[in-house]
Design a protein around this motif. Structure first.
Motif, PDB file in Angstrom:
ATOM      1  N   GLU A  83     -65.103  -2.461  13.736  1.00 48.80           N
ATOM      2  CA  GLU A  83     -64.402  -3.601  13.149  1.00 48.80           C
ATOM      3  C   GLU A  83     -64.277  -3.351  11.650  1.00 48.80           C
ATOM      4  N   TRP A  84     -63.189  -3.884  11.055  1.00 48.18           N
ATOM      5  CA  TRP A  84     -62.943  -3.700   9.637  1.00 48.18           C
ATOM      6  C   TRP A  84     -62.731  -5.037   8.944  1.00 48.18           C
ATOM      7  N   HIS A  85     -63.116  -5.090   7.673  1.00 50.72           N
ATOM      8  CA  HIS A  85     -62.792  -6.229   6.818  1.00 50.72           C
ATOM      9  C   HIS A  85     -61.282  -6.191   6.541  1.00 50.72           C
ATOM     10  N   SER A  91     -66.608  -2.900   8.720  1.00 48.55           N
ATOM     11  CA  SER A  91     -67.542  -4.024   8.700  1.00 48.55           C
ATOM     12  C   SER A  91     -68.602  -3.925   9.799  1.00 48.55           C
ATOM     13  N   ARG A  92     -68.273  -3.252  10.924  1.00 46.79           N
ATOM     14  CA  ARG A  92     -69.248  -3.155  12.003  1.00 46.79           C
ATOM     15  C   ARG A  92     -68.931  -1.950  12.874  1.00 46.79           C
ATOM     16  N   GLU A 105     -76.504   1.249  19.410  1.00 43.85           N
ATOM     17  CA  GLU A 105     -76.499   1.239  17.949  1.00 43.85           C
ATOM     18  C   GLU A 105     -75.671   0.053  17.471  1.00 43.85           C
ATOM     19  N   ASP A 106     -76.097  -0.524  16.334  1.00 45.86           N
ATOM     20  CA  ASP A 106     -75.363  -1.649  15.760  1.00 45.86           C
ATOM     21  C   ASP A 106     -75.545  -1.609  14.241  1.00 45.86           C
ATOM     22  N   ASP A 107     -74.452  -1.317  13.544  1.00 41.78           N
ATOM     23  CA  ASP A 107     -74.469  -1.241  12.084  1.00 41.78           C
ATOM     24  C   ASP A 107     -73.455  -2.229  11.523  1.00 41.78           C
ATOM     25  N   ALA A 108     -73.761  -2.809  10.363  1.00 39.66           N
ATOM     26  CA  ALA A 108     -72.833  -3.739   9.711  1.00 39.66           C
ATOM     27  C   ALA A 108     -72.815  -3.470   8.215  1.00 39.66           C
ATOM     28  N   TRP A 109     -71.629  -3.687   7.616  1.00 39.13           N
ATOM     29  CA  TRP A 109     -71.426  -3.491   6.189  1.00 39.13           C
ATOM     30  C   TRP A 109     -70.761  -4.718   5.594  1.00 39.13           C
ATOM     31  N   THR A 116     -75.621  -3.575   5.597  1.00 42.03           N
ATOM     32  CA  THR A 116     -76.429  -4.798   5.650  1.00 42.03           C
ATOM     33  C   THR A 116     -77.305  -4.852   6.897  1.00 42.03           C
ATOM     34  N   ARG A 117     -76.998  -4.023   7.885  1.00 44.52           N
ATOM     35  CA  ARG A 117     -77.811  -3.982   9.111  1.00 44.52           C
ATOM     36  C   ARG A 117     -77.648  -2.612   9.741  1.00 44.52           C
ATOM     37  N   SER A 118     -78.753  -2.087  10.236  1.00 43.71           N
ATOM     38  CA  SER A 118     -78.713  -0.837  10.982  1.00 43.71           C
ATOM     39  C   SER A 118     -79.793  -0.923  12.052  1.00 43.71           C
ATOM     40  N   TRP A 119     -79.362  -0.980  13.284  1.00 47.94           N
ATOM     41  CA  TRP A 119     -80.266  -1.141  14.412  1.00 47.94           C
ATOM     42  C   TRP A 119     -80.020  -0.041  15.434  1.00 47.94           C
TER      43      TRP A 119
END
Length: 126
Positions: A83-85, A91-92, A105-109, A116-119
């Protein structure tokens, strides 16, 4: 001779959903591409098989900037989705197993590109 893929607009009055939540076109589970337009701009394009999302799924902001992209098989996410801003910054990012049920995996920016998140799914013990 190649046959052109069927394509319908999600807002077509002949599009419906059945009790099993399958997408129908003229009363039949639809196979092909499903589009959605907002003020004349293409904002989504999804591939369906027998009324169920099955293939590449993409969304765009009204200005044409990518919003999201991923693959589904029989309605479940597979592999990497992104996903993008609105300004195009990622963004994700998520990665799903082949079963479509397990998120690996789940990353967010944020809007500036700061992570902001890295799982990561814990490794299974054998």
């Amino acid at each position: 001779m190649t046959e052109e893929a069927a394509r319908i607009d999600i807002d077509d009055p002949e599009v419906d959903m059945d009790d099993a939540q399958r997408l129908l076109y003229r009363g039949v589970p639809f196979t092909g591409e499903v589009t959605e337009y907002l003020a004349g701009a293409l904002v989504s394009l999804d591939v369906y098989a027998d009324g169920v999302p099955h293939g590449l799924c993409r969304e765009w902001y009204r200005d044409g900037t990518p919003r999201s992209e991923g693959v589904v098989r029989r309605g479940l996410p597979r592999g990497e989705s992104r996903e993008w801003h609105p300004d195009g910054v990622l963004s994700r990012r998520q990665v799903f197993d082949a079963d479509g049920l397990t998120l690996r995996e789940d990353d967010a920016w944020d809007e500036t590109g700061r992570l902001t998140r890295s799982w990561r799914c814990p490794a299974e013990e054998t």
